[in-house]
Scaffold this motif. Structure first.
Motif, PDB file in Angstrom:
ATOM      1  N   UNK A 161       0.696  -1.071   0.229  1.00 60.54           N
ATOM      2  CA  UNK A 161       0.140   0.200  -0.459  1.00 60.54           C
ATOM      3  C   UNK A 161       0.781   0.999  -0.317  1.00 60.54           C
ATOM      4  N   UNK A 162       1.725   0.881   1.162  1.00 60.89           N
ATOM      5  CA  UNK A 162       2.865   2.278   0.871  1.00 60.89           C
ATOM      6  C   UNK A 162       3.331   2.669  -0.818  1.00 60.89           C
ATOM      7  N   UNK A 163       3.983   1.387  -1.346  1.00 53.87           N
ATOM      8  CA  UNK A 163       4.742   1.936  -2.756  1.00 53.87           C
ATOM      9  C   UNK A 163       3.250   2.406  -3.217  1.00 53.87           C
TER      10      UNK A 163
ATOM     11  N   UNK B  68      -8.202   8.266 -10.980  1.00 52.58           N
ATOM     12  CA  UNK B  68      -8.469   8.029 -10.062  1.00 52.58           C
ATOM     13  C   UNK B  68      -6.695   8.019  -8.991  1.00 52.58           C
ATOM     14  N   UNK B  69      -5.883   7.792  -9.695  1.00 49.84           N
ATOM     15  CA  UNK B  69      -4.224   8.066  -9.850  1.00 49.84           C
ATOM     16  C   UNK B  69      -3.653   9.530 -10.022  1.00 49.84           C
TER      17      UNK B  69
ATOM     18  N   UNK C  67       3.391   6.039  -3.080  1.00 47.68           N
ATOM     19  CA  UNK C  67       4.112   6.469  -3.244  1.00 47.68           C
ATOM     20  C   UNK C  67       3.715   7.243  -4.775  1.00 47.68           C
ATOM     21  N   UNK C  68       3.383   5.776  -5.674  1.00 48.14           N
ATOM     22  CA  UNK C  68       3.800   5.971  -6.758  1.00 48.14           C
ATOM     23  C   UNK C  68       2.396   7.281  -7.722  1.00 48.14           C
ATOM     24  N   UNK C  69       1.338   7.178  -6.256  1.00 48.88           N
ATOM     25  CA  UNK C  69       0.464   8.755  -6.418  1.00 48.88           C
ATOM     26  C   UNK C  69       1.043   9.945  -5.979  1.00 48.88           C
ATOM     27  N   UNK C  70       2.177   9.919  -5.255  1.00 49.92           N
ATOM     28  CA  UNK C  70       2.479  11.247  -4.636  1.00 49.92           C
ATOM     29  C   UNK C  70       2.170  11.912  -3.400  1.00 49.92           C
ATOM     30  N   UNK C  71       1.370  10.900  -2.084  1.00 43.82           N
ATOM     31  CA  UNK C  71       0.785  11.083  -1.152  1.00 43.82           C
ATOM     32  C   UNK C  71       2.025  11.517  -0.106  1.00 43.82           C
TER      33      UNK C  71
ATOM     34  N   UNK D 187      11.783   7.095   2.350  1.00 40.50           N
ATOM     35  CA  UNK D 187      13.269   7.553   2.094  1.00 40.50           C
ATOM     36  C   UNK D 187      14.041   5.794   2.624  1.00 40.50           C
ATOM     37  N   UNK D 188      14.558   5.767   2.124  1.00 40.72           N
ATOM     38  CA  UNK D 188      15.432   3.900   2.786  1.00 40.72           C
ATOM     39  C   UNK D 188      15.411   4.334   3.866  1.00 40.72           C
ATOM     40  N   UNK D 189      16.220   3.498   4.863  1.00 37.59           N
ATOM     41  CA  UNK D 189      16.839   3.508   6.592  1.00 37.59           C
ATOM     42  C   UNK D 189      15.954   5.040   7.024  1.00 37.59           C
ATOM     43  N   UNK D 190      14.651   5.133   6.522  1.00 38.71           N
ATOM     44  CA  UNK D 190      14.292   6.618   7.160  1.00 38.71           C
ATOM     45  C   UNK D 190      12.928   6.382   7.644  1.00 38.71           C
ATOM     46  N   UNK D 191      12.304   6.088   7.270  1.00 37.08           N
ATOM     47  CA  UNK D 191      10.506   5.536   6.334  1.00 37.08           C
ATOM     48  C   UNK D 191       9.654   6.056   5.526  1.00 37.08           C
ATOM     49  N   UNK D 192       8.542   6.162   6.065  1.00 35.26           N
ATOM     50  CA  UNK D 192       7.736   6.607   4.482  1.00 35.26           C
ATOM     51  C   UNK D 192       6.867   7.654   5.161  1.00 35.26           C
ATOM     52  N   UNK D 193       7.333   8.967   5.031  1.00 38.94           N
ATOM     53  CA  UNK D 193       6.070  10.510   5.326  1.00 38.94           C
ATOM     54  C   UNK D 193       5.965  10.537   3.596  1.00 38.94           C
ATOM     55  N   UNK D 194       4.221  11.321   4.229  1.00 41.00           N
ATOM     56  CA  UNK D 194       3.235  12.265   4.622  1.00 41.00           C
ATOM     57  C   UNK D 194       4.247  13.237   3.267  1.00 41.00           C
ATOM     58  N   UNK D 195       3.637  13.103   1.930  1.00 44.66           N
ATOM     59  CA  UNK D 195       4.210  14.657   1.538  1.00 44.66           C
ATOM     60  C   UNK D 195       3.031  16.000   1.581  1.00 44.66           C
ATOM     61  N   UNK D 196       4.071  17.394   1.872  1.00 44.52           N
ATOM     62  CA  UNK D 196       3.404  18.174   1.395  1.00 44.52           C
ATOM     63  C   UNK D 196       2.729  18.286   0.020  1.00 44.52           C
TER      64      UNK D 196
END
Length: 227
Positions: free
Chosen positions: A55-57, A157-158, A60-64, A68-77
């Motif tokens: 789901x994270x991947x 939708x994407x 990320x493809x949708x830009x949401x 970041x490797x070794x740091x985690x998954x962050x919600x974008x601006x």
């Protein structure tokens, strides 16, 4: 953090988790910059980490989100450029589709659209912004379903994920639901007349609204936006 969903065994778990996370980000339940924990989300939804990772991947493809490797998954601006680019592509796709829809739409399809309009009006009366946003999406999906091309809606939708965040932020006062309902009614009127050019023009006016509203909301919430 998230509105829990009752998982449906007939649909892939990763898709259901993706939709729940997408909805949470778009409706501002999760703010830009927040770190999403794969472990916490898998525990909350009572699923393994694999569907959450998938789901994270997709997010990320949708830009949401940004992974970041070794740091985690962050919600974008919210990227202003991606919103503008997305609007351009979405309009090109939907305006091409609605011209064909105007020629092929049936009475049963129009009944669905009228019912959806009534539900939009009801959601607005109840000041239920999230419900209105869902009915707005459903309106466009009903139109696309007329030509029986599921890939068209999946593509749109994407593309519009970043746009949806702006739409949610502007619904209260910048772009009130009653204005959007009027625009939707013009689209339906054109479809009832089976007029492709009128339908495309009405849709263009509707979809281009975001190009004005994003300037206002990006100034009001400067820390939410980039570029």
């Amino acid at each position: 953090m998230f509105k829990l969903i009752e998982l449906n065994i007939s649909e892939p778990v990763n898709q259901q988790v993706y939709r729940a996370l997408r909805r949470a980000i778009i409706t501002c339940q999760v703010l830009p910059g927040v770190l999403l924990s794969e472990k916490e989300i898998s525990s909350q939804f009572n699923v393994s980490r694999q569907p959450v990772r998938e789901a994270f991947i997709k997010l990320a493809e949708a830009g949401l989100v940004k992974i970041l490797p070794q740091r985690g998954t962050f919600v974008t601006k919210i990227s202003i450029k991606k919103v503008i680019d997305g609007q351009f592509i979405r309009e090109a796709v939907e305006c091409a589709i609605i011209k064909r829809v105007a020629q092929e739409i049936t009475e049963s399809d129009l009944v669905l659209l009228d019912k959806n309009l009534a539900e939009q009006i009801d959601a607005n009366k109840r000041k239920d912004i999230r419900s209105f946003l869902e009915k707005d999406d459903e309106f466009h999906q009903i139109i696309m379903n007329v030509i029986d091309c599921p890939m068209a809606w999946e593509t749109v939708e994407n593309i519009k994920a970043m746009m949806d965040r702006v739409r949610y932020l502007t619904l209260e006062d910048i772009s009130p639901p009653e204005d959007l309902v009027k625009q939707h009614k013009k689209i339906v009127m054109a479809l009832k007349k089976h007029d492709p050019e009128m339908a495309a023009l009405a849709l263009h006016e509707h979809l281009s609204t975001i190009l004005q509203t994003i300037n206002i909301v990006s100034q009001q919430r400067n820390d939410w936006f980039v570029d």
